[in-house]
Design a protein around this motif. Structure first.
Motif, PDB file in Angstrom:
ATOM      1  N   VAL A   1       0.942  -0.959   0.295  1.00 57.46           N
ATOM      2  CA  VAL A   1      -0.472   0.256  -0.512  1.00 57.46           C
ATOM      3  C   VAL A   1       1.083   1.442   0.235  1.00 57.46           C
ATOM      4  N   PRO A   2       0.991   1.866  -0.956  1.00 56.92           N
ATOM      5  CA  PRO A   2       1.638   3.600  -0.586  1.00 56.92           C
ATOM      6  C   PRO A   2       1.128   4.318   0.389  1.00 56.92           C
ATOM      7  N   PHE A   3       1.705   3.694   1.638  1.00 54.63           N
ATOM      8  CA  PHE A   3       1.611   5.064   2.514  1.00 54.63           C
ATOM      9  C   PHE A   3       2.362   4.410   3.128  1.00 54.63           C
ATOM     10  N   PRO A   4       3.233   6.065   3.502  1.00 55.34           N
ATOM     11  CA  PRO A   4       2.935   7.433   3.454  1.00 55.34           C
ATOM     12  C   PRO A   4       2.948   7.824   2.389  1.00 55.34           C
ATOM     13  N   GLU A   5       3.791   7.182   1.371  1.00 55.65           N
ATOM     14  CA  GLU A   5       4.212   7.638   0.339  1.00 55.65           C
ATOM     15  C   GLU A   5       4.335   6.460  -0.266  1.00 55.65           C
ATOM     16  N   ILE A   6       4.139   5.912  -1.556  1.00 50.63           N
ATOM     17  CA  ILE A   6       4.748   5.501  -2.311  1.00 50.63           C
ATOM     18  C   ILE A   6       6.074   5.075  -2.543  1.00 50.63           C
ATOM     19  N   ASP A   7       6.987   5.531  -2.599  1.00 51.09           N
ATOM     20  CA  ASP A   7       8.685   5.664  -2.383  1.00 51.09           C
ATOM     21  C   ASP A   7       9.531   4.838  -0.831  1.00 51.09           C
TER      22      ASP A   7
ATOM     23  N   SER B   1     -11.503  -3.066  -8.577  1.00 46.93           N
ATOM     24  CA  SER B   1     -11.578  -4.814  -7.738  1.00 46.93           C
ATOM     25  C   SER B   1     -10.009  -5.324  -7.422  1.00 46.93           C
ATOM     26  N   ILE B   2      -9.938  -5.845  -6.299  1.00 46.50           N
ATOM     27  CA  ILE B   2      -8.664  -6.912  -6.074  1.00 46.50           C
ATOM     28  C   ILE B   2      -9.010  -7.881  -6.067  1.00 46.50           C
ATOM     29  N   SER B   3      -7.870  -8.656  -6.686  1.00 42.32           N
ATOM     30  CA  SER B   3      -8.129 -10.455  -7.137  1.00 42.32           C
ATOM     31  C   SER B   3      -8.452 -10.462  -6.054  1.00 42.32           C
TER      32      SER B   3
ATOM     33  N   PRO C   1      -3.681   4.270  -9.325  1.00 43.57           N
ATOM     34  CA  PRO C   1      -2.594   3.827 -10.148  1.00 43.57           C
ATOM     35  C   PRO C   1      -1.436   3.600  -9.688  1.00 43.57           C
ATOM     36  N   GLU C   2      -1.320   4.344  -7.694  1.00 44.00           N
ATOM     37  CA  GLU C   2      -0.517   3.723  -7.102  1.00 44.00           C
ATOM     38  C   GLU C   2      -0.590   2.218  -6.684  1.00 44.00           C
ATOM     39  N   LEU C   3      -1.450   1.813  -6.528  1.00 43.83           N
ATOM     40  CA  LEU C   3      -1.911  -0.001  -5.932  1.00 43.83           C
ATOM     41  C   LEU C   3      -1.540  -0.223  -6.778  1.00 43.83           C
ATOM     42  N   ILE C   4      -2.100  -0.419  -8.269  1.00 48.28           N
ATOM     43  CA  ILE C   4      -1.585  -0.926  -9.618  1.00 48.28           C
ATOM     44  C   ILE C   4      -0.051  -0.944 -10.187  1.00 48.28           C
ATOM     45  N   ALA C   5       0.764  -0.376  -9.671  1.00 45.78           N
ATOM     46  CA  ALA C   5       2.043   0.556  -9.984  1.00 45.78           C
ATOM     47  C   ALA C   5       2.859  -0.624  -8.642  1.00 45.78           C
ATOM     48  N   LEU C   6       2.381  -0.967  -7.572  1.00 43.80           N
ATOM     49  CA  LEU C   6       3.087  -1.757  -6.289  1.00 43.80           C
ATOM     50  C   LEU C   6       2.121  -3.230  -6.120  1.00 43.80           C
ATOM     51  N   ASN C   7       1.416  -3.859  -6.825  1.00 45.28           N
ATOM     52  CA  ASN C   7       0.655  -4.830  -6.639  1.00 45.28           C
ATOM     53  C   ASN C   7       0.333  -5.644  -8.335  1.00 45.28           C
TER      54      ASN C   7
END
Length: 139
Positions: free
Chosen positions: A12-18, A91-93, A129-135
């Protein structure tokens, strides 16, 4: 589609995606679902220092022992009731569901919802978009 009480493993991109935290997979319990909006509470492995008075990262939490009749946790776990992560329109797979058990029991779910409501938890919107980038398998 993920349902209420189900538990998923996500980055999860928290607190930041990086941030370092965003690079570690955690379990998230779906505490509510209303149409395309889902809300999640974060879980993390319990560490003894979390009980110290000077530990302020999480003020309201539930400490849950590993118990496959109640939860999918393989070790003692802290459920964060200070923050609620919100997703909209994706949706989350089901591949992201925990394998030991896909959900938490009704009793534990009720305790989480009660603590979150009592606490007036911080609502953290998550950007798709951030969730998809990470997962790799969201949607």
């Amino acid at each position: 589609m993920i349902d209420t009480r189900e538990v998923v493993n996500l980055l999860v991109p928290f607190p930041e995606i990086d941030s370092v935290l965003a690079q570690r997979r955690h379990m998230y319990i779906c505490i509510s679902k209303d149409g395309s909006t889902k809300k999640f509470s974060k879980c993390q492995s319990f560490k003894p220092y979390m009980l110290l008075p000077n530990y302020t990262d999480v003020k309201c939490s539930i400490i849950e022992n590993s118990n496959y009749e109640r939860n999918p946790f393989s070790r003692k776990t802290m459920i964060d009731c200070d923050k609620v992560f919100k997703t909209i329109n994706y949706s989350i797979s089901r591949d992201k569901l925990t394998t030991i058990r896909p959900d938490v029991c009704k009793d534990l779910h009720s305790k989480i919802v009660e603590n979150v409501a009592k606490q007036e938890s911080q609502l953290v919107p998550l950007l798709t978009p951030e969730l998809i980038a990470l997962n790799e398998r969201i949607v």
